[in-house]
Scaffold this motif. Structure first.
Motif, PDB file in Angstrom:
ATOM      1  N   UNK A  95      24.530 -10.175 -51.864  1.00 51.98           N
ATOM      2  CA  UNK A  95      25.816 -10.104 -52.561  1.00 51.98           C
ATOM      3  C   UNK A  95      25.754 -10.735 -53.933  1.00 51.98           C
ATOM      4  N   UNK A  96      24.592 -11.301 -54.283  1.00 54.73           N
ATOM      5  CA  UNK A  96      24.426 -11.963 -55.579  1.00 54.73           C
ATOM      6  C   UNK A  96      23.119 -11.511 -56.225  1.00 54.73           C
ATOM      7  N   UNK A 101      16.873 -18.799 -47.057  1.00 56.15           N
ATOM      8  CA  UNK A 101      17.263 -20.108 -47.586  1.00 56.15           C
ATOM      9  C   UNK A 101      17.714 -20.009 -49.043  1.00 56.15           C
ATOM     10  N   UNK A 102      17.045 -19.154 -49.814  1.00 48.60           N
ATOM     11  CA  UNK A 102      17.437 -18.945 -51.210  1.00 48.60           C
ATOM     12  C   UNK A 102      18.854 -18.396 -51.274  1.00 48.60           C
ATOM     13  N   UNK A 103      19.201 -17.543 -50.312  1.00 54.89           N
ATOM     14  CA  UNK A 103      20.550 -17.002 -50.261  1.00 54.89           C
ATOM     15  C   UNK A 103      21.570 -18.066 -49.894  1.00 54.89           C
ATOM     16  N   UNK A 142      25.239 -16.962 -50.178  1.00 57.44           N
ATOM     17  CA  UNK A 142      25.237 -15.549 -49.831  1.00 57.44           C
ATOM     18  C   UNK A 142      24.036 -15.235 -48.943  1.00 57.44           C
ATOM     19  N   UNK A 143      23.984 -14.027 -48.382  1.00 54.19           N
ATOM     20  CA  UNK A 143      22.833 -13.620 -47.586  1.00 54.19           C
ATOM     21  C   UNK A 143      21.838 -12.877 -48.468  1.00 54.19           C
ATOM     22  N   UNK A 144      20.564 -13.087 -48.182  1.00 49.54           N
ATOM     23  CA  UNK A 144      19.504 -12.367 -48.884  1.00 49.54           C
ATOM     24  C   UNK A 144      18.475 -11.910 -47.866  1.00 49.54           C
TER      25      UNK A 144
END
Length: 302
Positions: free
Chosen positions: A171-172, A262-264, A269-271
């Motif tokens: 989402x980002x 984890x970056x998300x 947000x989810x990645x």
């Protein structure tokens, strides 16, 4: 005069020129076959065809991204010297840009328009100009919310010996750029066989399982124990060849899948990595090796 298909075929067979070039040569020379051959030679097109049998295993992999689309193309040449030629690099960069608008396979890209000709015709012209065999060998395209690219051993912006794309659902998109590039560097280094276990070629999995089973049987242990050994060894195999299960090169304590997740979380947000593409120049091409000593010996014996 009217040019027949048989004439065009005859000229193509004798010179190796493309169909449209052969037809134009015959048209320009009123169907005179010898004059048409000379016309093609003057244009450098017959010369280009003669080089088509030579191995082109050098060249460049070029990447291009736009929004949620990424492409990587491999354009080959015979020598690394030509790969460093500014004209060749300019052509490869432009082919990558054209590829952004192509949704088909490599044949669709070859047929795509570029500067009033097709990509394939542009490459043929460049062969005649530079004097080496060249070819557009492979083309990969990925799409997602965010696409990151990485080029290893870069010789110019966006092109080098290995080109990688990583597609991330998120989402980002802007926030995914850095982790996407890190994963792309990881892919360049580890060359995973697939994204996940589900994407692996079943034949490859079965072959690996058979090898591991034979190895386990050498231990002399009973089948019930061997079955458990195979499960463990196959899980280890999946961790080695599947991108999401691999230990992340930047932080081996995490898998690639966990590192991206984890970056998300860090930005709320989810990645998730949804696909990747990796092209290494000359990968799988059998290069011609010249044995100078053997050639000299052969000459002396003759």
């Amino acid at each position: 005069m009217a040019i027949t298909a048989a004439q065009v075929k005859e000229l193509r067979d004798s010179t190796g020129a493309g169909m449209m070039d052969a037809k134009k040569a015959l048209t320009e020379t009123d169907g005179d076959m010898e004059a048409a051959v000379d016309w093609l030679r003057a244009k450098g097109l017959a010369k280009a065809a003669k080089k088509s049998g030579r191995t082109a295993a050098e060249g460049l992999a070029a990447v291009a991204t736009k929004g949620g689309v990424g492409v990587v193309v491999e354009v080959n040449s015979e020598t690394d010297f030509v790969a460093r030629n500014a004209d060749f690099q300019s052509m490869v960069a432009e082919i990558a840009q054209v590829a952004l608008g192509v949704e088909g396979d490599v044949e669709a890209l070859k047929a795509a328009p570029m500067n009033g000709k097709t990509v394939a015709e542009i490459i043929t012209d460049k062969v005649a100009t530079i004097g080496e065999n060249m070819g557009l060998r492979r083309f990969e395209r990925v799409e997602a919310d965010a696409v990151s690219a990485y080029v290893h051993n870069a010789v110019a912006p966006g092109m080098g010996k290995i080109g990688v794309l990583v597609a991330i659902r998120t989402g980002a998109p802007a926030a995914a750029a850095e982790i996407g590039r890190q994963v792309a560097m990881h892919v360049a280094a580890t060359s995973p066989a697939s994204l996940s276990e589900a994407d692996l070629d079943p034949a490859l999995v079965e072959r690996e399982k058979q090898v591991l089973t034979e190895q386990a049987r050498e231990s002399g242990k009973p089948d019930s124990v061997i079955d458990k050994m195979i499960v463990g060894r196959m899980n280890k195999y999946f961790q080695e060849v599947c991108l999401l299960k691999q230990a992340f090169v930047i932080n081996p304590d995490l898998t690639v899948e966990a590192a991206v997740a984890e970056a998300g979380k860090a930005v709320g947000t989810e990645m998730t990595v949804t696909s990747f593409a990796r092209l290494a120049v000359g990968e799988g091409v059998e290069k011609e090796e010249e044995d100078f000593a053997a050639e000299v010996a052969k000459t002396l014996k003759g």
